[in-house]
Every structure is written in structure tokens, then in C-alpha cells.
Design a protein around this motif. Structure first.
Motif, PDB file in Angstrom:
ATOM      1  N   GLY A  50       0.502  -1.051   0.001  1.00  0.00           N
ATOM      2  CA  GLY A  50      -0.226   0.120   0.277  1.00  0.00           C
ATOM      3  C   GLY A  50       0.679   1.276  -0.208  1.00  0.00           C
ATOM      4  N   PHE A  51       2.099   1.658  -0.452  1.00  0.00           N
ATOM      5  CA  PHE A  51       2.865   2.269   0.124  1.00  0.00           C
ATOM      6  C   PHE A  51       2.310   3.581  -1.223  1.00  0.00           C
ATOM      7  CE2 PHE A  51       6.567   4.564  -2.345  1.00  0.00           C
ATOM      8  CZ  PHE A  51       6.484   5.456  -0.809  1.00  0.00           C
ATOM      9  N   ALA A  52       2.270   2.525  -2.976  1.00  0.00           N
ATOM     10  CA  ALA A  52       1.904   3.117  -3.816  1.00  0.00           C
ATOM     11  C   ALA A  52       0.909   3.437  -4.198  1.00  0.00           C
ATOM     12  CB  ALA A  52       2.966   3.586  -4.905  1.00  0.00           C
ATOM     13  N   ALA A  53      -0.605   4.238  -4.653  1.00  0.00           N
ATOM     14  CA  ALA A  53      -1.728   4.058  -5.609  1.00  0.00           C
ATOM     15  C   ALA A  53      -1.251   3.516  -6.775  1.00  0.00           C
ATOM     16  CB  ALA A  53      -2.180   4.908  -4.984  1.00  0.00           C
ATOM     17  N   VAL A  54      -1.687   2.651  -7.398  1.00  0.00           N
ATOM     18  CA  VAL A  54      -2.094   2.595  -8.932  1.00  0.00           C
ATOM     19  C   VAL A  54      -3.047   3.776  -9.650  1.00  0.00           C
ATOM     20  CG1 VAL A  54      -2.004   1.341 -11.191  1.00  0.00           C
ATOM     21  CG2 VAL A  54      -1.136   0.451  -8.668  1.00  0.00           C
ATOM     22  N   VAL A  55      -2.587   4.333 -10.323  1.00  0.00           N
ATOM     23  CA  VAL A  55      -3.252   5.317 -11.240  1.00  0.00           C
ATOM     24  C   VAL A  55      -3.700   4.873 -12.828  1.00  0.00           C
ATOM     25  CG1 VAL A  55      -4.080   7.557 -12.226  1.00  0.00           C
ATOM     26  CG2 VAL A  55      -2.605   7.306  -9.541  1.00  0.00           C
ATOM     27  N   LEU A  56      -4.871   4.048 -13.113  1.00  0.00           N
ATOM     28  CA  LEU A  56      -4.701   3.171 -14.850  1.00  0.00           C
ATOM     29  C   LEU A  56      -5.105   4.252 -14.700  1.00  0.00           C
ATOM     30  CD1 LEU A  56      -5.074   0.132 -12.394  1.00  0.00           C
ATOM     31  CD2 LEU A  56      -3.606   0.833 -13.549  1.00  0.00           C
ATOM     32  N   ARG A  57      -4.771   4.801 -16.570  1.00  0.00           N
ATOM     33  CA  ARG A  57      -5.591   4.981 -17.492  1.00  0.00           C
ATOM     34  C   ARG A  57      -5.788   4.395 -18.933  1.00  0.00           C
ATOM     35  NH1 ARG A  57      -7.925   7.623 -19.767  1.00  0.00           N
ATOM     36  NH2 ARG A  57      -7.543   8.748 -21.908  1.00  0.00           N
ATOM     37  N   PHE A  58      -7.108   4.741 -18.977  1.00  0.00           N
ATOM     38  CA  PHE A  58      -7.516   4.201 -20.005  1.00  0.00           C
ATOM     39  C   PHE A  58      -8.487   4.802 -20.545  1.00  0.00           C
ATOM     40  CE2 PHE A  58     -11.412   1.656 -21.194  1.00  0.00           C
ATOM     41  CZ  PHE A  58     -11.727   1.055 -21.511  1.00  0.00           C
ATOM     42  N   ASP A  59      -8.079   4.448 -22.033  1.00  0.00           N
ATOM     43  CA  ASP A  59      -8.232   5.691 -23.251  1.00  0.00           C
ATOM     44  C   ASP A  59     -10.157   5.228 -23.406  1.00  0.00           C
ATOM     45  OD1 ASP A  59      -9.745   6.963 -25.617  1.00  0.00           O
ATOM     46  OD2 ASP A  59      -7.116   7.668 -25.688  1.00  0.00           O
ATOM     47  N   PRO A  60     -10.926   5.751 -23.706  1.00  0.00           N
ATOM     48  CA  PRO A  60     -12.066   4.591 -24.007  1.00  0.00           C
ATOM     49  C   PRO A  60     -12.221   4.792 -25.595  1.00  0.00           C
ATOM     50  CG  PRO A  60     -12.688   7.216 -23.328  1.00  0.00           C
ATOM     51  CD  PRO A  60     -10.673   7.256 -22.952  1.00  0.00           C
ATOM     52  N   GLY A  85      -1.723 -13.696  -4.070  1.00  0.00           N
ATOM     53  CA  GLY A  85      -2.897 -14.791  -3.540  1.00  0.00           C
ATOM     54  C   GLY A  85      -3.736 -12.971  -2.429  1.00  0.00           C
ATOM     55  N   ASP A  86      -3.326 -12.142  -1.977  1.00  0.00           N
ATOM     56  CA  ASP A  86      -4.372 -11.444  -1.432  1.00  0.00           C
ATOM     57  C   ASP A  86      -4.250  -9.927  -1.221  1.00  0.00           C
ATOM     58  OD1 ASP A  86      -6.015  -9.404   0.190  1.00  0.00           O
ATOM     59  OD2 ASP A  86      -5.322 -10.400   2.224  1.00  0.00           O
ATOM     60  N   PRO A  87      -5.159  -9.018  -2.652  1.00  0.00           N
ATOM     61  CA  PRO A  87      -4.515  -8.036  -2.500  1.00  0.00           C
ATOM     62  C   PRO A  87      -5.212  -7.203  -2.810  1.00  0.00           C
ATOM     63  CG  PRO A  87      -6.769  -8.781  -4.315  1.00  0.00           C
ATOM     64  CD  PRO A  87      -6.142  -9.834  -2.609  1.00  0.00           C
ATOM     65  N   SER A  88      -5.915  -7.333  -0.803  1.00  0.00           N
ATOM     66  CA  SER A  88      -6.871  -6.508  -0.329  1.00  0.00           C
ATOM     67  C   SER A  88      -5.907  -4.935  -0.025  1.00  0.00           C
ATOM     68  CB  SER A  88      -7.015  -6.873   1.141  1.00  0.00           C
ATOM     69  OG  SER A  88      -6.007  -7.361   1.633  1.00  0.00           O
ATOM     70  N   ALA A  89      -3.884  -5.026   0.209  1.00  0.00           N
ATOM     71  CA  ALA A  89      -4.075  -3.646   0.918  1.00  0.00           C
ATOM     72  C   ALA A  89      -3.533  -3.019  -0.833  1.00  0.00           C
ATOM     73  CB  ALA A  89      -2.215  -4.360   1.336  1.00  0.00           C
ATOM     74  N   ILE A  90      -3.544  -3.553  -2.125  1.00  0.00           N
ATOM     75  CA  ILE A  90      -3.245  -2.038  -3.182  1.00  0.00           C
ATOM     76  C   ILE A  90      -4.793  -1.365  -2.897  1.00  0.00           C
ATOM     77  CG2 ILE A  90      -2.925  -2.715  -5.214  1.00  0.00           C
ATOM     78  CD1 ILE A  90      -2.425  -5.848  -5.012  1.00  0.00           C
ATOM     79  N   GLU A  91      -4.715  -0.410  -3.961  1.00  0.00           N
ATOM     80  CA  GLU A  91      -5.447   0.633  -4.346  1.00  0.00           C
ATOM     81  C   GLU A  91      -5.248   0.527  -5.291  1.00  0.00           C
ATOM     82  OE1 GLU A  91      -6.580   4.905  -2.311  1.00  0.00           O
ATOM     83  OE2 GLU A  91      -4.963   4.114  -1.686  1.00  0.00           O
ATOM     84  N   ALA A  92      -6.046   1.168  -6.444  1.00  0.00           N
ATOM     85  CA  ALA A  92      -5.746   1.431  -7.919  1.00  0.00           C
ATOM     86  C   ALA A  92      -7.363   2.361  -7.671  1.00  0.00           C
ATOM     87  CB  ALA A  92      -5.547   0.427  -8.517  1.00  0.00           C
TER      88      ALA A  92
END
Length: 312
Positions: A50-60, A85-92
Motif C-alpha cells: 500500500g505504499f503507492a496507489a496505482v493510477v491506471l489510464r484507460f482511453d475510452p 494472493g491477497d490484493p486487499s492492500a492494493i489501491e488502484a
């Protein structure tokens, strides 16, 4: 996610709201499962805890030919689950609106780095204006440069980010490190109609005061050199958020709550920091509902009905 039309060509940071103290931008080839696998492997040193959040670009217009943004986000988390295994700490989060060149730079200004796994055209990435990180080792080095997570608890950060208008009061105030984290977290997020009042008397708070009043938050910060009880006697407006400090023990915490309970707006948030557990139990017995908790902090909700007063 939209930004006001009068800001679309300006240099303002894109209005992202994340709990993580840092953010990495990525624009994968959503239709390729192997691309997501490579992306997650490269991101791993920064996102697994959880140190970094992932900002995901999605071009419609481009990516939307293959899938929608909700499905894209589901695929990203599925790839994280396969890897960790467990992605609960991941922020995206996904930015899924059309962007012109100026808006790409606005998005770049709101993140701390760009990750590229080699499946996007170099000219496309050049428009973003960030030097890409291409390996897990480079991401690990990036993390070292950006330091460890700040001391502002994620649950309190989230409560502050919700403050679009109205007043928040922090009794005792943050320490210097938390003040720096606070300034970084709320830059471009807290509403122009919001106000953050810090009541922190004494010389010990000078460093934190200097950090906040020299930051971009200065226009919405009021620093008051009074203790909790004295300030409450002169206070006249409702509070949307009250931050209490549990580090001095239960008697001062109880006195602060008694002094300020009548100033809470209906449904206001009450945050407790530096708590070893006893303070949390006290607030629960006072009629507050626990919303979230982490890192020795907790956020509670006050009653939303005028007939459901806090216990006295």
C-alpha cells in the motif's frame, strides 16, 4: 472522473483522491493478460503493502474497443491476486475520460512516477511528460527516494479528503512529520470552501505550524494557540470533522469530547489519533459509530438525527 471546464487547459494537478502517500501512473495494453502480469510484477515493490496507489489510464476511444473500464480494473486486481494472493492492500483507480495533451500533463502533475512495461508507443508516453520506470528494481529505487509512508493514518486522510466544505478542527495538532504528510495528501483535494482549524498551544507545535502555513494548504488553515476547553467556550459554528488526540490519556480525552460534543454537526466525523485502544472504547460508549481504523487511529460517525444525541 471530470475536472472543471475552466481548468482543462491549465497546469493544475488532476484531482485524484487516494489513501496511499504516493501514486504511480500506468497505461497497460488492457486486452493483453501478459501485459497486466508484467505490469504487476514491475509495480510489486511499491504496491504490495500500500505504499503507492496505482493510477491506471484507460482511453475510452482506444482501450474501449476491447473492454470497459470496470472490466479493466477487475482484470488488474485479478492479476494482483494471481501474483500476491491477497490484493486487499492494493489501491488502484482508473482515469477513463478522453484527455488532450494539456490534461495528460495535469494528470502527470498529480502522480509521483510513471511505469512502462514496453507495450505502449514511446510517443504516446512522451506526451505524459514523465521518465518511465521499466523494471521492478527501478521501482524499488524510486520507492527508496520517496521514503516510507507518512504518519498520517489512512482513515484520517480519507476523512480529511471528504471535507469539501465546512470546518474541521484538530485538537492538539499534528507533529511535524504528520504535517508534511497532511500537506502532501490534501494538496489540490480539500475544498476551497473548507476550513481546517488547528488548536495547538505551546512551542512544541511550531515546526508543524510552519510546515502547514508555508504549504499550499495555508489559505484554508487557521492555527489557534488555545487549549481545547478554552476554545470550545468561544466557538459558535458546527464542525464537520473533529480530530481528538488520545496520547495524553482518558481524562483529557473525555474533557475534550465533553467540551466539543455540542458543536458537532449531524453526521459529523470524529477522528481519534495516537490511541492505544482505551480511547476507542470510550468513544464507542459515547454513542459514536466506528467507521474505520488503522495505525492507532480511528474515525467515528456522530448521529445523523437531531433526536439521537451523543451520550452525556
Amino acid at each position: 472522473m471530470q475536472i472543471p471546464s475552466d481548468e482543462r487547459d491549465g497546469p493544475e494537478r488532476w484531482p485524484l483522491v487516494t489513501l496511499a502517500p504516493t501514486r504511480l501512473l500506468a497505461w497497460p495494453r488492457w486486452e493483453r493478460p501478459d501485459a497486466l502480469e508484467r505490469l504487476v510484477a514491475v509495480l510489486e515493490p511499491a504496491i504490495r503493502d500500500g505504499f503507492a496507489a496505482v493510477v491506471l489510464r484507460f482511453d475510452p476511444e482506444e482501450d474501449g474497443l476491447h473492454l470497459d473500464s470496470d472490466t479493466a480494473l477487475e482484470r488488474f486486481f485479478a492479476a494482483c491476486a494471481d501474483a500476491f494472493g491477497d490484493p486487499s492492500a492494493i489501491e488502484a483507480l482508473v482515469v477513463d475520460v478522453p484527455l488532450v495533451r494539456g490534461e495528460l500533463r495535469s494528470l502527470a502533475a498529480a502522480v509521483d512516477g510513471l511505469v512502462d512495461v514496453g507495450d505502449r508507443d514511446a510517443l504516446e508516453l512522451a506526451r505524459i511528460g514523465l521518465a518511465p520506470l521499466r523494471t521492478a528494481a527501478e521501482v524499488a529505487t524510486w520507492r527508496t527516494r520517496h521514503g516510507e509512508p507518512g504518519s498520517l493514518a489512512p482513515c484520517l486522510r480519507a476523512a480529511l479528503c471528504e471535507l469539501v466544505e465546512g470546518t474541521a478542527l484538530w485538537l492538539g495538532g499534528p507533529d511535524e512529520r504528520t504535517a508534511r504528510d497532511l500537506a502532501a495528501s490534501l494538496e489540490g483535494v480539500i475544498g476551497d470552501d473548507a476550513r481546517l482549524v488547528v488548536a495547538a498551544p505551546g512551542r512544541a507545535a511550531r515546526e508543524a505550524r510552519g510546515v502547514l502555513l508555508s504549504s499550499s494548504l495555508a489559505p484554508v488553515i487557521d492555527w489557534i494557540d488555545l487549549d481545547a476547553v478554552s476554545l470550545a467556550r468561544a466557538w459558535t459554528e458546527p464542525l464537520e470533522l473533529l480530530v481528538l488526540d488520545g496520547s495524553r490519556g482518558l481524562p483529557p480525552l473525555r474533557r475534550a469530547l465533553d467540551a466539543w460534543r455540542s458543536h458537532l454537526a449531524l453526521g459529523a466525523n470524529v477522528a481519534l489519533v495516537n490511541d492505544g485502544g482505551e480511547g476507542r472504547e470510550l468513544l464507542l460508549t459515547e454513542g459514536l459509530r466506528l467507521r474505520s481504523t488503522d495505525r492507532g487511529a480511528a474515525v467515528f460517525a456522530a448521529p445523523e438525527r437531531p433526536d439521537a444525541r451523543l451520550a452525556r
